[in-house]
Scaffold this active site. Structure first.
Site, short mmCIF file in Angstrom:
data_model
loop_
_atom_site.label_atom_id
_atom_site.label_comp_id
_atom_site.label_asym_id
_atom_site.label_seq_id
_atom_site.Cartn_x
_atom_site.Cartn_y
_atom_site.Cartn_z
CG HIS A 148 -0.75 -0.18 -1.48
ND1 HIS A 148 -1.59 0.44 -0.50
CD2 HIS A 148 -0.72 -1.42 -1.69
CE1 HIS A 148 -2.31 -0.95 0.07
NE2 HIS A 148 -1.81 -1.88 -0.78
CE LYS A 169 0.89 -4.23 1.39
NZ LYS A 169 -0.19 -4.92 0.73
CG ASP A 187 -2.79 1.36 3.28
OD1 ASP A 187 -3.13 0.29 2.73
OD2 ASP A 187 -3.70 2.34 2.97
NE ARG A 252 16.04 -23.85 -3.32
CZ ARG A 252 16.47 -25.15 -3.46
NH1 ARG A 252 16.62 -25.98 -4.62
NH2 ARG A 252 16.85 -25.86 -2.24
#
Length: 312
Positions: A148, A169, A187, A252
């Site tokens: 998915h 997405k 999808d 980070r």
């Protein structure tokens, strides 16, 4: 001790019409079957079987007849030739292909119809045809997983965007397409492991289509042109979209080397936090470009650390 090879693996059925198109074959005669099922990556030349030696015979393999098999059959009397061909067809092989432009006679075609086994013609030499068929079967029968997510080609990098529903997405992918990148599948993505590489492609029913909340289904190829889509792409990088939460969970400096295991292959992975006002498309594009630079040997984190002397 007498043994027969049973080379069963994963099975895949394909339309005979598609098989002919992919491998440049011609159906020798109309066949009642619409589909053909393959279960072996191997291609077999049945010369030994024609002589009566059927030990270790791979019945699940495509059977390829070239000059050697053709001339051997023609050297036999009509009755022996028929017996030899029945010996092959009775094994319920998936199909028989005649190479080098050789054409089976009507008797052979009649026998194939009795056993309901398709026969094909090919202009290629047996060697080149074997290579072509092996490549086709390797892709067809490769280990497969449905994921998915949304797969795009971004600056030449295959990027699989994953994450929970509702994180954006498809909207991110749409913006990337608008910026000139290409859609593979939205999808749902079919991923195959081929020679230790992962290749993603779309399910046939949703090929070129996207679902955009508030708009519905759109056809990317018709809307943006054929240059906005691609039929398949290696999966080089996984980017997981994650709802913004604990700041401590965010990488980070980009020095955390995460991997996503897909079909036993570790794929580099990044986790991008999703928060209001953040332009995910630009961030994903930047991640793909940075990944490409790292593959070329340049690491921005290492360069900055060395430059300012953090570890000195």
């Amino acid at each position: 001790m007498r043994r027969n090879v049973i080379d069963e693996g994963s099975k895949q059925s394909v339309r005979i019409k598609d098989f002919c198109q992919e491998c440049s074959l011609e159906l020798a005669r109309g066949n009642a079957l619409e589909y053909i099922t393959f279960s072996s990556l191997m291609v077999n030349r049945p010369g030994l079987l024609f002589t009566g030696f059927d030990d270790y015979f791979g019945a699940g393999r495509i059977q390829l007849i070239g000059n050697a098999e053709h001339y051997y059959l023609n050297s036999l009397g009509e009755e022996d030739r028929l017996k030899a061909m029945r010996r092959l067809l009775s094994k319920h092989v998936p199909c028989v292909i005649y190479a080098r432009g050789i054409a089976p006679d009507s008797v052979m075609l009649d026998e194939a119809e009795k056993y309901n086994i398709p026969m094909f013609l090919a202009p290629d030499t047996t060697t080149s045809l074997s290579v072509k068929l092996n490549k086709y079967l390797t892709q067809l029968l490769a280990p497969t997983q449905y994921v998915h997510g949304t797969l795009l080609e971004i600056s030449g990098i295959g990027v699989l965007i994953t994450g929970n529903s509702g994180l954006g997405k498809s909207e991110t992918a749409l913006e990337l397409i608008h910026r000139g990148h290409r859609l593979v599948s939205d999808d749902a993505v079919i991923i195959k492991r081929i020679n230790d590489e992962l290749v993603g492609c779309p399910p046939e029913k949703i090929k070129y289509f996207m679902e955009v909340r508030g708009i519905g289904i759109i056809d990317v190829r018709r809307m943006y042109g054929v240059g906005a889509v691609v039929n398949s792409k290696d999966v080089d990088l996984v980017i997981e979209l994650k709802k913004w939460g604990n700041p401590e969970d965010v990488d980070r400096l980009g020095d955390k080397r995460m991997k996503e295991n897909i079909l036993g292959v570790g794929v580099p992975k990044l986790v991008l936090p999703v928060m209001p006002g953040r332009n995910l498309a630009i961030v994903v594009e930047t991640a793909a470009r940075n990944y490409r630079l790292q593959n070329m040997g340049y690491d921005a984190t290492a360069a900055m650390t060395k430059g300012i002397g953090i570890n000195e």
